[in-house]
Write a protein that holds these residues in place. Structure first.
Motif, PDB file in Angstrom:
ATOM      1  N   SER A 200      18.000   5.179 -34.471  1.00 10.71           N
ATOM      2  CA  SER A 200      18.046   4.384 -35.697  1.00 10.71           C
ATOM      3  C   SER A 200      16.779   4.550 -36.526  1.00 10.71           C
ATOM      4  O   SER A 200      16.755   4.239 -37.724  1.00 10.71           O
ATOM      5  N   ARG A 201      15.721   5.056 -35.901  1.00 13.15           N
ATOM      6  CA  ARG A 201      14.473   5.273 -36.622  1.00 13.15           C
ATOM      7  C   ARG A 201      14.520   6.498 -37.532  1.00 13.15           C
ATOM      8  O   ARG A 201      13.636   6.687 -38.367  1.00 13.15           O
ATOM      9  N   ALA A 202      15.535   7.328 -37.379  1.00 11.72           N
ATOM     10  CA  ALA A 202      15.566   8.606 -38.093  1.00 11.72           C
ATOM     11  C   ALA A 202      15.487   8.437 -39.607  1.00 11.72           C
ATOM     12  O   ALA A 202      14.909   9.272 -40.313  1.00 11.72           O
ATOM     13  N   ASN A 203      16.061   7.371 -40.126  1.00 17.21           N
ATOM     14  CA  ASN A 203      16.099   7.173 -41.572  1.00 17.21           C
ATOM     15  C   ASN A 203      15.041   6.196 -42.076  1.00 17.21           C
ATOM     16  O   ASN A 203      15.087   5.785 -43.243  1.00 17.21           O
TER      17      ASN A 203
ATOM     18  N   SER B   5       9.363  -5.116 -42.390  1.00 18.52           N
ATOM     19  CA  SER B   5      10.332  -4.670 -43.383  1.00 18.52           C
ATOM     20  C   SER B   5      11.444  -3.861 -42.722  1.00 18.52           C
ATOM     21  O   SER B   5      11.166  -2.958 -41.921  1.00 18.52           O
ATOM     22  N   PRO B   6      12.712  -4.122 -43.068  1.00 25.31           N
ATOM     23  CA  PRO B   6      13.805  -3.320 -42.498  1.00 25.31           C
ATOM     24  C   PRO B   6      13.822  -1.885 -43.007  1.00 25.31           C
ATOM     25  O   PRO B   6      14.576  -1.056 -42.481  1.00 25.31           O
ATOM     26  N   GLN B   7      12.973  -1.569 -43.980  1.00 24.17           N
ATOM     27  CA  GLN B   7      12.952  -0.213 -44.527  1.00 24.17           C
ATOM     28  C   GLN B   7      12.087   0.751 -43.729  1.00 24.17           C
ATOM     29  O   GLN B   7      12.163   1.965 -43.940  1.00 24.17           O
ATOM     30  N   VAL B   8      11.240   0.236 -42.841  1.00 28.29           N
ATOM     31  CA  VAL B   8      10.282   1.087 -42.135  1.00 28.29           C
ATOM     32  C   VAL B   8      10.372   0.826 -40.629  1.00 28.29           C
ATOM     33  O   VAL B   8      11.061  -0.080 -40.173  1.00 28.29           O
ATOM     34  N   THR B   9       9.644   1.638 -39.890  1.00 27.60           N
ATOM     35  CA  THR B   9       9.515   1.410 -38.454  1.00 27.60           C
ATOM     36  C   THR B   9       8.048   1.542 -38.072  1.00 27.60           C
ATOM     37  O   THR B   9       7.235   2.061 -38.841  1.00 27.60           O
ATOM     38  N   SER B  10       7.707   1.062 -36.881  1.00 27.07           N
ATOM     39  CA  SER B  10       6.318   1.119 -36.430  1.00 27.07           C
ATOM     40  C   SER B  10       6.276   1.191 -34.909  1.00 27.07           C
ATOM     41  O   SER B  10       7.255   0.870 -34.232  1.00 27.07           O
TER      42      SER B  10
ATOM     43  N   PRO C  74      10.791  -2.923 -52.546  1.00 28.32           N
ATOM     44  CA  PRO C  74      10.976  -4.199 -51.848  1.00 28.32           C
ATOM     45  C   PRO C  74      12.102  -5.012 -52.475  1.00 28.32           C
ATOM     46  O   PRO C  74      12.263  -5.049 -53.698  1.00 28.32           O
ATOM     47  N   ASP C  75      12.878  -5.652 -51.599  1.00 25.63           N
ATOM     48  CA  ASP C  75      14.007  -6.454 -52.069  1.00 25.63           C
ATOM     49  C   ASP C  75      14.038  -7.785 -51.336  1.00 25.63           C
ATOM     50  O   ASP C  75      13.085  -8.138 -50.615  1.00 25.63           O
ATOM     51  N   ALA C  76      15.138  -8.517 -51.476  1.00 29.32           N
ATOM     52  CA  ALA C  76      15.237  -9.841 -50.869  1.00 29.32           C
ATOM     53  C   ALA C  76      15.161  -9.773 -49.349  1.00 29.32           C
ATOM     54  O   ALA C  76      14.606 -10.677 -48.706  1.00 29.32           O
TER      55      ALA C  76
ATOM     56  N   ASP D  84      12.495  19.234 -32.610  1.00 29.30           N
ATOM     57  CA  ASP D  84      12.986  19.536 -33.953  1.00 29.30           C
ATOM     58  C   ASP D  84      13.132  18.288 -34.828  1.00 29.30           C
ATOM     59  O   ASP D  84      13.506  18.393 -36.006  1.00 29.30           O
ATOM     60  N   LEU D  85      12.871  17.124 -34.265  1.00 26.61           N
ATOM     61  CA  LEU D  85      13.028  15.896 -35.037  1.00 26.61           C
ATOM     62  C   LEU D  85      11.989  15.819 -36.152  1.00 26.61           C
ATOM     63  O   LEU D  85      10.811  16.121 -35.942  1.00 26.61           O
ATOM     64  N   ASP D  86      12.443  15.420 -37.332  1.00 24.01           N
ATOM     65  CA  ASP D  86      11.545  15.266 -38.473  1.00 24.01           C
ATOM     66  C   ASP D  86      10.841  13.920 -38.397  1.00 24.01           C
ATOM     67  O   ASP D  86      11.496  12.876 -38.300  1.00 24.01           O
ATOM     68  N   VAL D  87       9.531  13.931 -38.410  1.00 22.21           N
ATOM     69  CA  VAL D  87       8.734  12.707 -38.368  1.00 22.21           C
ATOM     70  C   VAL D  87       8.172  12.452 -39.760  1.00 22.21           C
ATOM     71  O   VAL D  87       7.407  13.268 -40.292  1.00 22.21           O
ATOM     72  N   ARG D  88       8.547  11.341 -40.345  1.00 23.58           N
ATOM     73  CA  ARG D  88       8.032  10.969 -41.665  1.00 23.58           C
ATOM     74  C   ARG D  88       7.130   9.750 -41.520  1.00 23.58           C
ATOM     75  O   ARG D  88       7.582   8.689 -41.093  1.00 23.58           O
ATOM     76  N   VAL D  89       5.883   9.926 -41.859  1.00 29.39           N
ATOM     77  CA  VAL D  89       4.920   8.826 -41.828  1.00 29.39           C
ATOM     78  C   VAL D  89       4.640   8.424 -43.273  1.00 29.39           C
ATOM     79  O   VAL D  89       4.110   9.208 -44.052  1.00 29.39           O
ATOM     80  N   ALA D  90       5.029   7.208 -43.618  1.00 26.20           N
ATOM     81  CA  ALA D  90       4.798   6.723 -44.981  1.00 26.20           C
ATOM     82  C   ALA D  90       3.352   6.304 -45.172  1.00 26.20           C
ATOM     83  O   ALA D  90       2.775   6.507 -46.250  1.00 26.20           O
TER      84      ALA D  90
END
Length: 379
Positions: free
Chosen positions: A214-217, A104-109, A330-332, A77-83
């Motif tokens: 932690s990858r959920a978001n 980037s701390p905003q994504v995972t791989s 993107p940020d600092a 049931d986990l939602d997988v979001r691929v950017a």
């Protein structure tokens, strides 16, 4: 001695004590692959044994995946979001861009150790110590490959790696005709419906998310040239995904990839023909790019273009632009992560990679002519 599908299935079941492979759709690609390995690959005795072990291990993973899903059905049931799926011809800067964006701390791989060993071993803790130990051993083995493989593709056991290695467990993967001379399998792959394989890729990403909440978001940023063969399927499977396409002249990219294939396949066969390899991949990539164009024309808003020269000369600017096109800001913190990765990358690189089109039965004139439709549109 040859490979036999039923024997491979039986050995995987015996080693795991499990028998449920799930939907048997995977048997067709496995049977096509095994037939090509037996009749085309000209495996050495050592190569045959390595291949047998690899195929059994992949089948063991299928059995263990189904067992894990039965034990923990909540993962389904986990939602997988691929950017993004980064793709393009191999040797076009996609690895650098992938590893840069993945910092980037905003994504995972997907990481190297976990695509090699995605399922916890019995009794293993959350630190995944045994899988990481094996991944480090695997990296040392890869460093011993012939033809300066480390100069062609740097492997970092705990760094980002291609998600196509997860697809290997479906037996629908460009990995196989990269490592072996199996043109029959390659022809089948180009014509195959890959939707079931990509559905399983989603399941493997669920497995990794389940192990690391932690990858959920954080959306996934993934990469492999394999996705050129299935652009529509990628976009259908992952509704938010954009395809980030890296561009470089095929005059450089095709012989560079042929050199890499020669290095990898030489560990399995003693009769590697570089001319065969070069001409096969030149034809295949031209056909793939022509088919890819139709998928792109239908949904142009879901594609992002990146030039190889820009990635090399201005990597942080390119990474910031791509993040923006993925709907991220993107940020600092991103800039600091990009700078830190580039510093590591300078330390990880081992040397230069030398090749020439003539080494693989190719010429600059022929490559320029055969890929003119692509270079005129994108370069």
């Amino acid at each position: 001695m040859t490979l036999d599908v039923d024997d491979l299935l039986g050995k995987a079941a015996a080693k795991t004590g499990l028998t449920e492979f799930g939907d048997d759709w995977f048997r067709e690609p496995l049977e096509v692959l095994v037939a090509s390995l037996n009749t085309e690959a000209d495996l050495s005795a050592f190569g045959l044994e390595l291949t047998r072990r690899r195929l059994i291990a992949l089948l063991e993973n299928r059995l263990r995946l189904r067992a894990l899903q039965r034990e923990h059905p909540e993962m389904l049931d986990l939602d997988v979001r691929v950017a993004a799926e980064i793709c393009g011809l191999p040797r076009t800067g996609s690895t650098l861009l992938h590893r840069l964006l993945a910092s980037s701390p905003q994504v995972t791989s997907t990481l190297s150790w976990e695509v090699a060993y995605p399922i916890p071993f019995p009794g293993e803790g959350q630190d995944a110590a045994e899988r990481k130990r094996r991944a480090q051993e695997r990296m040392r083995m890869l460093s011993g490959l012939p033809a300066d493989f480390g100069d062609i593709h740097t492997v970092v056991w705990d760094g980002p790696e291609e998600d196509v290695i997860l697809l290997d467990r479906t037996f629908v993967s460009m990995s196989f005709d990269t490592f072996y001379w199996v043109p029959g399998y390659g022809d089948w792959l180009r014509a195959a419906d890959q939707s079931k394989a990509y559905n399983e890729l989603r399941q493997w990403l669920q497995v990794l998310q389940w192990q690391d909440p932690s990858r959920a978001n954080r959306p996934w940023v993934l990469k492999s040239p394999h996705h050129l063969t299935a652009a529509d399927t990628v976009l259908d499977t992952f509704g938010d995904c954009k395809i980030v396409m890296t561009h470089r002249s095929p005059v450089n990219a095709v012989p560079s990839f042929a050199s890499m294939v020669r290095a990898m396949s030489s560990q399995y066969s003693e009769s590697i023909d570089p001319v065969q390899i070069g001409q096969y991949w030149s034809r295949r990539f031209a056909a793939t790019l022509r088919g890819f164009g139709a998928a792109r024309a239908a949904r142009p808003e879901r594609f992002v273009d990146v030039q190889f020269a820009d990635t090399v000369s201005s990597p942080i600017a390119v990474a910031r632009r791509v993040l923006g096109e993925l709907g991220l800001h993107p940020d600092a913190a991103d800039d600091a992560a990009f700078e830190a990765y580039l510093e590591r990358n300078r330390a990880e690189r081992h040397g230069s990679h030398s090749y020439a089109p003539q080494d693989f039965g190719l010429s600059e004139e022929q490559l320029t002519r055969d890929f003119a439709f692509y270079t005129e549109a994108y370069l």
